[in-house]
Design a protein around this motif. Structure first.
Motif, PDB file in Angstrom:
ATOM      1  N   LEU A 279       0.839  -1.183   0.000  1.00 56.35           N
ATOM      2  CA  LEU A 279       0.000   0.000   0.000  1.00 56.35           C
ATOM      3  C   LEU A 279       0.877   1.236   0.000  1.00 56.35           C
ATOM      4  CD1 LEU A 279      -2.708  -1.043   2.618  1.00 56.35           C
ATOM      5  CD2 LEU A 279      -2.954  -0.958   0.139  1.00 56.35           C
ATOM      6  N   ALA A 280       0.510   2.214  -0.813  1.00 53.27           N
ATOM      7  CA  ALA A 280       1.336   3.407  -0.951  1.00 53.27           C
ATOM      8  C   ALA A 280       0.440   4.645  -0.981  1.00 53.27           C
ATOM      9  CB  ALA A 280       2.168   3.329  -2.228  1.00 53.27           C
ATOM     10  N   PRO A 281       0.951   5.782  -0.524  1.00 56.64           N
ATOM     11  CA  PRO A 281       0.162   7.014  -0.549  1.00 56.64           C
ATOM     12  C   PRO A 281      -0.100   7.475  -1.978  1.00 56.64           C
ATOM     13  CG  PRO A 281       2.416   7.475   0.101  1.00 56.64           C
ATOM     14  CD  PRO A 281       2.273   5.990   0.076  1.00 56.64           C
ATOM     15  N   SER A 282      -1.142   8.253  -2.153  1.00 56.30           N
ATOM     16  CA  SER A 282      -1.552   8.673  -3.493  1.00 56.30           C
ATOM     17  C   SER A 282      -0.554   9.592  -4.171  1.00 56.30           C
ATOM     18  CB  SER A 282      -2.917   9.367  -3.427  1.00 56.30           C
ATOM     19  OG  SER A 282      -2.857  10.504  -2.574  1.00 56.30           O
ATOM     20  N   ASP A 283       0.313  10.222  -3.387  1.00 53.73           N
ATOM     21  CA  ASP A 283       1.282  11.139  -3.998  1.00 53.73           C
ATOM     22  C   ASP A 283       2.580  10.447  -4.414  1.00 53.73           C
ATOM     23  OD1 ASP A 283       2.393  10.621  -1.510  1.00 53.73           O
ATOM     24  OD2 ASP A 283       2.926  12.715  -1.101  1.00 53.73           O
ATOM     25  N   LEU A 284       2.653   9.119  -4.251  1.00 57.10           N
ATOM     26  CA  LEU A 284       3.891   8.412  -4.604  1.00 57.10           C
ATOM     27  C   LEU A 284       4.257   8.585  -6.079  1.00 57.10           C
ATOM     28  CD1 LEU A 284       6.274   6.614  -3.908  1.00 57.10           C
ATOM     29  CD2 LEU A 284       4.793   4.614  -4.186  1.00 57.10           C
ATOM     30  N   PRO A 285       3.319   8.460  -7.031  1.00 57.89           N
ATOM     31  CA  PRO A 285       3.709   8.640  -8.435  1.00 57.89           C
ATOM     32  C   PRO A 285       4.365   9.996  -8.720  1.00 57.89           C
ATOM     33  CG  PRO A 285       1.554   7.625  -8.306  1.00 57.89           C
ATOM     34  CD  PRO A 285       1.912   8.033  -6.909  1.00 57.89           C
ATOM     35  N   SER A 286       3.807  11.060  -8.153  1.00 57.59           N
ATOM     36  CA  SER A 286       4.393  12.384  -8.400  1.00 57.59           C
ATOM     37  C   SER A 286       5.751  12.526  -7.728  1.00 57.59           C
ATOM     38  CB  SER A 286       3.443  13.477  -7.903  1.00 57.59           C
ATOM     39  OG  SER A 286       3.230  13.380  -6.502  1.00 57.59           O
ATOM     40  N   ARG A 287       5.918  11.913  -6.561  1.00 62.20           N
ATOM     41  CA  ARG A 287       7.219  11.962  -5.888  1.00 62.20           C
ATOM     42  C   ARG A 287       8.262  11.188  -6.675  1.00 62.20           C
ATOM     43  NH1 ARG A 287       5.232   9.655  -0.477  1.00 62.20           N
ATOM     44  NH2 ARG A 287       7.445   9.389   0.009  1.00 62.20           N
ATOM     45  N   LEU A 288       7.874  10.016  -7.205  1.00 63.23           N
ATOM     46  CA  LEU A 288       8.790   9.247  -8.041  1.00 63.23           C
ATOM     47  C   LEU A 288       9.227  10.065  -9.249  1.00 63.23           C
ATOM     48  CD1 LEU A 288       6.991   5.778  -7.975  1.00 63.23           C
ATOM     49  CD2 LEU A 288       9.293   6.230  -7.094  1.00 63.23           C
ATOM     50  N   LYS A 289       8.272  10.702  -9.886  1.00 62.93           N
ATOM     51  CA  LYS A 289       8.564  11.501 -11.076  1.00 62.93           C
ATOM     52  C   LYS A 289       9.497  12.648 -10.754  1.00 62.93           C
ATOM     53  CE  LYS A 289       6.288  13.627 -15.047  1.00 62.93           C
ATOM     54  NZ  LYS A 289       4.965  13.958 -15.664  1.00 62.93           N
ATOM     55  N   SER A 290       9.320  13.256  -9.571  1.00 65.65           N
ATOM     56  CA  SER A 290      10.161  14.397  -9.201  1.00 65.65           C
ATOM     57  C   SER A 290      11.618  13.992  -9.006  1.00 65.65           C
ATOM     58  CB  SER A 290       9.625  15.049  -7.924  1.00 65.65           C
ATOM     59  OG  SER A 290       9.832  14.205  -6.788  1.00 65.65           O
ATOM     60  N   TYR A 291      11.859  12.728  -8.663  1.00 65.60           N
ATOM     61  CA  TYR A 291      13.220  12.230  -8.490  1.00 65.60           C
ATOM     62  C   TYR A 291      13.744  11.542  -9.758  1.00 65.60           C
ATOM     63  CZ  TYR A 291      13.207  13.254  -3.504  1.00 65.60           C
ATOM     64  OH  TYR A 291      13.171  13.897  -2.285  1.00 65.60           O
ATOM     65  N   GLY A 292      12.941  11.519 -10.808  1.00 64.02           N
ATOM     66  CA  GLY A 292      13.410  10.984 -12.077  1.00 64.02           C
ATOM     67  C   GLY A 292      13.129   9.525 -12.315  1.00 64.02           C
ATOM     68  N   TRP A 293      12.295   8.902 -11.479  1.00 64.18           N
ATOM     69  CA  TRP A 293      11.975   7.481 -11.652  1.00 64.18           C
ATOM     70  C   TRP A 293      10.778   7.337 -12.574  1.00 64.18           C
ATOM     71  CZ3 TRP A 293      15.207   3.815 -10.304  1.00 64.18           C
ATOM     72  CH2 TRP A 293      16.110   4.040  -9.257  1.00 64.18           C
ATOM     73  N   ASP A 294      10.970   6.627 -13.675  1.00 60.36           N
ATOM     74  CA  ASP A 294       9.915   6.415 -14.656  1.00 60.36           C
ATOM     75  C   ASP A 294       9.640   4.921 -14.785  1.00 60.36           C
ATOM     76  OD1 ASP A 294       8.173   6.370 -16.760  1.00 60.36           O
ATOM     77  OD2 ASP A 294       9.671   6.815 -18.290  1.00 60.36           O
ATOM     78  N   PHE A 295       8.439   4.516 -14.396  1.00 62.97           N
ATOM     79  CA  PHE A 295       8.045   3.113 -14.520  1.00 62.97           C
ATOM     80  C   PHE A 295       6.844   2.991 -15.445  1.00 62.97           C
ATOM     81  CE2 PHE A 295      10.390   3.280 -10.575  1.00 62.97           C
ATOM     82  CZ  PHE A 295      11.146   2.129 -10.617  1.00 62.97           C
ATOM     83  N   GLY A 296       6.845   3.784 -16.513  1.00 64.13           N
ATOM     84  CA  GLY A 296       5.727   3.814 -17.436  1.00 64.13           C
ATOM     85  C   GLY A 296       5.461   2.469 -18.078  1.00 64.13           C
ATOM     86  N   ASN A 297       4.265   2.299 -18.601  1.00 59.78           N
ATOM     87  CA  ASN A 297       3.861   1.034 -19.219  1.00 59.78           C
ATOM     88  C   ASN A 297       3.811   1.139 -20.732  1.00 59.78           C
ATOM     89  OD1 ASN A 297       1.671   2.674 -19.494  1.00 59.78           O
ATOM     90  ND2 ASN A 297       0.193   1.300 -18.520  1.00 59.78           N
ATOM     91  N   ASP A 298       4.620   2.031 -21.307  1.00 58.88           N
ATOM     92  CA  ASP A 298       4.601   2.202 -22.736  1.00 58.88           C
ATOM     93  C   ASP A 298       5.377   1.103 -23.463  1.00 58.88           C
ATOM     94  OD1 ASP A 298       6.807   3.331 -21.435  1.00 58.88           O
ATOM     95  OD2 ASP A 298       7.423   4.408 -23.237  1.00 58.88           O
ATOM     96  N   LEU A 299       6.263   0.395 -22.753  1.00 57.56           N
ATOM     97  CA  LEU A 299       7.022  -0.693 -23.364  1.00 57.56           C
ATOM     98  C   LEU A 299       6.270  -2.013 -23.169  1.00 57.56           C
ATOM     99  CD1 LEU A 299      10.672   0.163 -22.309  1.00 57.56           C
ATOM    100  CD2 LEU A 299       9.607   0.513 -24.525  1.00 57.56           C
ATOM    101  N   ASP A 300       6.202  -2.803 -24.203  1.00 53.91           N
ATOM    102  CA  ASP A 300       5.502  -4.069 -24.139  1.00 53.91           C
ATOM    103  C   ASP A 300       6.396  -5.154 -23.575  1.00 53.91           C
ATOM    104  OD1 ASP A 300       4.027  -6.398 -26.510  1.00 53.91           O
ATOM    105  OD2 ASP A 300       3.628  -6.062 -24.392  1.00 53.91           O
ATOM    106  N   ASN A 301       6.661  -5.083 -22.252  1.00 49.51           N
ATOM    107  CA  ASN A 301       7.475  -6.100 -21.598  1.00 49.51           C
ATOM    108  C   ASN A 301       6.875  -6.465 -20.266  1.00 49.51           C
ATOM    109  OD1 ASN A 301       7.988  -3.790 -20.177  1.00 49.51           O
ATOM    110  ND2 ASN A 301      10.225  -3.963 -20.230  1.00 49.51           N
TER     111      ASN A 301
END
Length: 301
Positions: A279-301
């Motif tokens: 379980l993670a807080p709702s602001d985790l995605p924006s915090r990840l992005k602010s530090y440069g972490w990208d876990f996008g699902n645009d790659l088919d893997n």
């Protein structure tokens, strides 16, 4: 008489023949060592309960591990026998709340850990080429098991897409059929990976040598990792394996894509994947992005 905590169920099978129950346990753990040697030493007629006799154990150690250090004897003799003992007495808790390895790194904690790993000598770790940081960044970014990371070779990575093949076929580098997969290496992780060889394993020890692959053998960086953990003032629950939990939590928080999470983590069942994605807080995605972490699902893997 042993006292067990409330909620435990105990069933004793220790009077069964050692070679039978040991072979059975081998099939469950999928680890032939060290029971092959123990079975040969014990022979066809001894029961498991007889192996509990201190005199029997002393004799077995003299024969099977002559001159070995206590740590070696513990790892290859005592720990397996103790694990088999628990299996035979069926010491298990009734199903309840899953508290197994609940810790995961926040982006801020990850930043602190990578920072101290960038200057390891300050914290008593002799690692001038920051190879431990390379291992941390790779495992944190891809979510690989530590042993899987040790087995990755330079030719397994497509740097143009930052995709990496996890073959899952070397000893210590796989766990299930789902272990064979393609993972994604975020740019943030790649930025912290230095002095990578042009061929062979990409994660090396501090002396520049490949790690020896062995079953459940991902703990070779634990000692150095512990020093860095303390320097980063992270809780003791933070271990190399918690990097895998962190990637799972981050990936699901960022994508809400269960299939992507299962694919990248090498989990065949969604309930297993969700044991890792906490379980993670709702602001985790924006915090990840602010530090440069990208876990996008645009790659088919």
């Amino acid at each position: 008489m042993l006292d067990f905590p409330p909620g435990f169920v105990v069933e004793d099978r220790r009077d069964e023949l050692f070679f039978i129950v040991a072979r059975e346990f081998q099939g469950i753990t999928q680890d032939p060592r060290p029971f092959d040697r123990l079975i040969e030493y014990a022979g066809p007629s001894i029961t498991f309960r007889q192996t509990l006799d201190p005199a029997w154990r002393y004799g077995a150690i003299v024969v099977l591990h002559p001159g070995c250090k206590p740590a070696t004897i513990k790892r290859n003799f005592l720990v397996p026998l103790n694990a088999l003992n628990k299996y035979l007495t069926n010491q298990r808790r009734e199903k309840g709340c899953d508290t197994h390895r609940m810790f995961w790194l926040t982006p801020e904690q990850a930043e602190d850990l990578l920072a101290v790993a960038g200057t390891p000598e300050r914290y008593g770790v002799k690692d001038p080429k920051r190879r431990i940081r390379t291992a941390i960044a790779f495992i944190l970014g891809t979510g690989c098991r530590t042993g899987e990371g040790f087995a990755v070779e330079a030719s397994d990575i497509n740097w143009s897409t930052r995709e990496c093949v996890i073959r899952g076929e070397s000893e210590g580098a796989g766990k299930t059929e789902a272990s064979k997969r393609m993972v994604y290496l975020p740019a943030k992780a790649a930025e912290h990976m230095e002095y990578l060889p042009e061929d062979g394993p990409i994660i090396l020890n501090r002396k520049g040598k490949p790690f020896k692959l062995r079953y459940k053998g991902g703990g070779q960086i634990r000692r150095e990792f512990e020093k860095l953990r303390q320097a980063a003032e992270l809780p003791k629950e933070c271990t190399p394996y918690s990097l895998r939990h962190s990637m799972a939590t981050w990936t699901y928080a960022a994508t809400k894509d269960v299939k992507l999470l299962m694919s990248r983590g090498g989990w065949a069942k969604h309930d297993t994947a969700f044991r890792y994605a906490k379980l993670a807080p709702s602001d985790l995605p924006s915090r990840l992005k602010s530090y440069g972490w990208d876990f996008g699902n645009d790659l088919d893997n």
